[in-house]
Design a protein around this motif. Sequence first.
Motif, PDB file in Angstrom:
ATOM      1  N   CYS A 258       0.831  -1.212   0.000  1.00 62.01           N
ATOM      2  CA  CYS A 258       0.000   0.000   0.000  1.00 62.01           C
ATOM      3  C   CYS A 258       0.861   1.255   0.000  1.00 62.01           C
ATOM      4  O   CYS A 258       0.353   2.357   0.243  1.00 62.01           O
ATOM      5  N   THR A 279      -1.510  -1.633  -9.133  1.00 65.56           N
ATOM      6  CA  THR A 279      -1.709  -3.047  -8.825  1.00 65.56           C
ATOM      7  C   THR A 279      -2.555  -3.176  -7.555  1.00 65.56           C
ATOM      8  O   THR A 279      -2.327  -2.457  -6.584  1.00 65.56           O
ATOM      9  N   LYS A 280      -3.528  -4.085  -7.564  1.00 61.02           N
ATOM     10  CA  LYS A 280      -4.357  -4.330  -6.377  1.00 61.02           C
ATOM     11  C   LYS A 280      -3.463  -4.920  -5.291  1.00 61.02           C
ATOM     12  O   LYS A 280      -2.949  -6.027  -5.417  1.00 61.02           O
ATOM     13  N   THR A 286      -3.566  -7.195 -11.572  1.00 63.57           N
ATOM     14  CA  THR A 286      -3.146  -5.979 -12.274  1.00 63.57           C
ATOM     15  C   THR A 286      -4.097  -5.587 -13.390  1.00 63.57           C
ATOM     16  O   THR A 286      -4.355  -4.405 -13.614  1.00 63.57           O
ATOM     17  N   ASN A 289      -7.555  -3.597 -12.502  1.00 60.75           N
ATOM     18  CA  ASN A 289      -7.258  -2.285 -11.941  1.00 60.75           C
ATOM     19  C   ASN A 289      -6.711  -1.347 -13.004  1.00 60.75           C
ATOM     20  O   ASN A 289      -7.084  -0.172 -13.080  1.00 60.75           O
ATOM     21  N   TRP A 318      -8.198   0.709  -0.107  1.00 63.86           N
ATOM     22  CA  TRP A 318      -6.766   0.824   0.173  1.00 63.86           C
ATOM     23  C   TRP A 318      -6.508   0.475   1.643  1.00 63.86           C
ATOM     24  O   TRP A 318      -5.550  -0.219   1.966  1.00 63.86           O
ATOM     25  N   ASP A 321      -6.912  -3.297   2.205  1.00 67.68           N
ATOM     26  CA  ASP A 321      -5.703  -3.971   1.711  1.00 67.68           C
ATOM     27  C   ASP A 321      -4.551  -3.825   2.698  1.00 67.68           C
ATOM     28  O   ASP A 321      -3.784  -4.763   2.927  1.00 67.68           O
ATOM     29  N   LEU A 355     -13.429  -7.504  -4.376  1.00 67.10           N
ATOM     30  CA  LEU A 355     -12.043  -7.394  -4.844  1.00 67.10           C
ATOM     31  C   LEU A 355     -11.923  -6.398  -6.004  1.00 67.10           C
ATOM     32  O   LEU A 355     -10.852  -5.824  -6.221  1.00 67.10           O
ATOM     33  N   ASP A 356     -13.014  -6.193  -6.735  1.00 62.81           N
ATOM     34  CA  ASP A 356     -13.044  -5.176  -7.788  1.00 62.81           C
ATOM     35  C   ASP A 356     -13.334  -3.778  -7.236  1.00 62.81           C
ATOM     36  O   ASP A 356     -13.434  -2.814  -7.989  1.00 62.81           O
ATOM     37  N   GLU A 357     -13.528  -3.685  -5.916  1.00 61.77           N
ATOM     38  CA  GLU A 357     -13.782  -2.412  -5.235  1.00 61.77           C
ATOM     39  C   GLU A 357     -15.074  -1.756  -5.709  1.00 61.77           C
ATOM     40  O   GLU A 357     -15.162  -0.549  -5.885  1.00 61.77           O
TER      41      GLU A 357
END
Length: 386
Positions: A258, A279-280, A286, A289, A318, A321, A355-357
């Motif tokens: 992060c 990058t996630k 990758t 995102n 963020w 993560d 996970l895709d936010e």
Amino acid sequence: MDSSQIKHFDYIFTGTGLAALMTVYKMVLSGNFADKSILLLDENQKKTNDRTWCFWEKEESVWNSVISKKWDLALFANENFKRDLALKPYQYNQIRGLDFYNFVFDKLSKQSNIVFSQEKVTDINELETHVFIGTEENRYTCNYLFNSIYTKAFALTQSKYPVLQQHFVGWFVKTEAEIFNPKQATFMDFSVEQKGNTRFMYVLPTSKTEALVEYTLFSENLLSKEEYEKEIRLYLQKLGAQQYEISEKEQGSIPMTCYPFWEKNTKRVLNIGTAGGWTKASTGYTFKNSDKKSTQLVAFLQDKNLKMSSFHKKNRFWFYDLLLLDILYRHNELGSAIFSSLFRKGNPALIFKFLDEETNLAEDFKVILKCPKIPFIKALFRVIFA
């Protein structure tokens, strides 16, 4: 060198990885940059199949024509259980690196305002009115620079943000026996020996006898190549593959952190891709995102009050993560338990959405509450009081 020999461009991209190529391709599609001169610089010609990207998607995207395989089903497993995951409304998609490069460069080669040059960048210097770029052969200037050349030292020489790697070796194999299910990708199989780390197998079958079999770790340090390959051999034996051929190999290491790379963005220089924090962080994914960020960037560049340093916006994902990475950095052996708790009973579509936010707060909590509570509460207190 005489300044008259220095070529000037509106935009220069240093590095032509996924983020740069997605962005330039979408600039062309938009039709709003035909009057802008664009230079792409990279020492690599992008003529080899150097990587495989995967992502989940509900609808067709602009990359649909280069998707080589789609799966509606996935498998999650650890040493104690296996779960078949129905992915709908998502599909899990695979794109081979070379197919992507050929697709994008075919489009870019037809644009008179875009130039690609195979050169190694040696110097970047931002001035008040322009950016200066030096290569081993030439000198260039531009109004705005998009840099995707990753500098490891930025993340590794600080201690505020943990840094892990998603590192892997993959074999494209053809087996004599029919051991794969071409309708189902193995998303994560934690049944392999963990050895104090977060280790799993990842399998992308294209037929009953063909697949990419990848040994992957989320951990701090890389292994010797022999160790990855030994684990792939053991796994193939476990699946029942006595005889097989290896047609290709791939390996990689993607930083999981992060660390706020976007703080390096300036008035005229924007870091993109892994170098820009695209990058996630919690998964190393990758493609998706970069797809989102490149679309945002093309829209952002059309703003008349362009201020490059304001492009990136930090969000609550963020922070999520950061908590996960804090746990895995301190207790790398907990990865299997954390991901297993998510996938044992969780809704796969909701997990992918998270996970895709793209989840709302209520959906966030549905996912997060599936995770082991104590490690996350401890991480929360550490992060708050750090």
